[in-house]
Design a protein around this motif. Structure first.
Motif, mmCIF file in Angstrom:
data_model
loop_
_atom_site.group_PDB
_atom_site.id
_atom_site.type_symbol
_atom_site.label_atom_id
_atom_site.label_comp_id
_atom_site.label_asym_id
_atom_site.label_seq_id
_atom_site.Cartn_x
_atom_site.Cartn_y
_atom_site.Cartn_z
ATOM 1 N N MET A 1 -3.969 -14.180 31.137
ATOM 2 C CA MET A 1 -5.265 -14.695 30.731
ATOM 3 C C MET A 1 -6.354 -14.370 31.764
ATOM 4 N N PRO A 2 -6.137 -14.626 33.049
ATOM 5 C CA PRO A 2 -7.175 -14.270 34.031
ATOM 6 C C PRO A 2 -7.437 -12.766 34.079
ATOM 7 N N GLN A 3 -6.389 -11.962 33.807
ATOM 8 C CA GLN A 3 -6.581 -10.508 33.797
ATOM 9 C C GLN A 3 -7.545 -10.113 32.676
ATOM 10 N N ALA A 4 -7.421 -10.769 31.534
ATOM 11 C CA ALA A 4 -8.310 -10.482 30.407
ATOM 12 C C ALA A 4 -9.751 -10.877 30.745
ATOM 13 N N ILE A 5 -9.906 -11.983 31.446
ATOM 14 C CA ILE A 5 -11.249 -12.428 31.856
ATOM 15 C C ILE A 5 -11.873 -11.404 32.797
ATOM 16 N N ASP A 8 -12.746 -8.189 30.848
ATOM 17 C CA ASP A 8 -13.950 -8.412 30.041
ATOM 18 C C ASP A 8 -15.202 -8.400 30.927
ATOM 19 N N GLU A 138 -14.925 -19.417 33.625
ATOM 20 C CA GLU A 138 -13.715 -19.359 32.793
ATOM 21 C C GLU A 138 -12.458 -19.509 33.648
ATOM 22 N N LEU A 142 -9.451 -22.469 33.615
ATOM 23 C CA LEU A 142 -8.010 -22.222 33.595
ATOM 24 C C LEU A 142 -7.307 -22.948 34.744
ATOM 25 N N THR A 146 -3.783 -24.146 33.537
ATOM 26 C CA THR A 146 -2.636 -23.226 33.590
ATOM 27 C C THR A 146 -2.381 -22.532 34.921
ATOM 28 N N SER A 152 -6.533 -19.155 41.299
ATOM 29 C CA SER A 152 -7.924 -19.192 40.871
ATOM 30 C C SER A 152 -8.807 -18.540 41.924
ATOM 31 N N HIS A 155 -8.380 -14.741 41.934
ATOM 32 C CA HIS A 155 -9.057 -14.101 40.804
ATOM 33 C C HIS A 155 -10.573 -14.098 41.001
#
Length: 184
Positions: A1-5, A8, A138, A142, A146, A152, A155
């Motif tokens: 999920m953080p990779q997708a953020i 993006d 975002e 998370l 998660t 965090s 990222h």
């Protein structure tokens, strides 16, 4: 999920650089290019329409733009829109075509254009920083559910590195355009 953020955010930052390059291509640097007319909107049958949708735009030589409107009744509206624009160009028409002669830039106009490029650059940097803020928000959401606090932070650091890289890219694009404008 953080990779997708992060992915993006990088894609959006890349689009901000693309928008900056498009905006800078509309600035006159002494050469005729159809991109100079990209920001010009013409009132055509009550709707604001980009000039490149109303006419064929050619560059017969390095100092001239030639517009050939598809609808001859739009010649006056196109001419009026060019006169109102911030390009500082005076169109001449022969009834069916419009010629724009691009005069050499004066030193005063060059410094004005450099200021305008810096304004566009600042807008791009603000857009990139806003994207960073959104991505960090975002990631923080998370963190509550998660991912750990350390993850965090890692990222957010990666997002900051991307931000720094894209801001440096903005500076590089601005320096290139400034050099092009100041070239005599």
């Amino acid at each position: 999920m953080p990779q997708a953020i992060k992915k993006d955010a990088e894609e959006r930052m890349d689009k901000a650089i693309g928008a900056l390059k498009r905006d800078l291509s509309t600035l006159r640097a002494g050469r005729a290019t159809p991109a100079l007319l990209d920001r010009i909107q013409v009132e055509y049958y009550g709707a604001m329409t980009p000039v490149n949708q109303l006419a064929n735009i050619n560059t017969p030589d390095t100092r001239t733009l030639l517009l050939q409107p598809w609808d001859k009744s739009s010649v006056a509206a196109i001419e009026k829109a060019i006169m109102k624009s911030d390009l500082g160009l005076t169109p001449s028409n022969d009834g069916s075509t419009i010629r724009l002669s691009i005069p050499p830039l004066t030193e005063e106009r060059r410094t004005e254009l450099v200021k305008l490029t810096k304004k566009f650059g600042e807008e791009a940097k603000i857009a990139i920083r806003n994207i960073r803020r959104d991505a960090n928000d975002e990631i923080k959401k998370l963190e509550k559910s998660t991912i750990s606090e350390d993850e965090s932070r890692r990222h957010q650091d990666d997002i900051q590195k991307s931000t720094d890289r894209f801001v440096a890219e903005v500076e590089k694009v601005l320096a290139s355009k400034e050099k092009e404008i100041m070239e005599v």
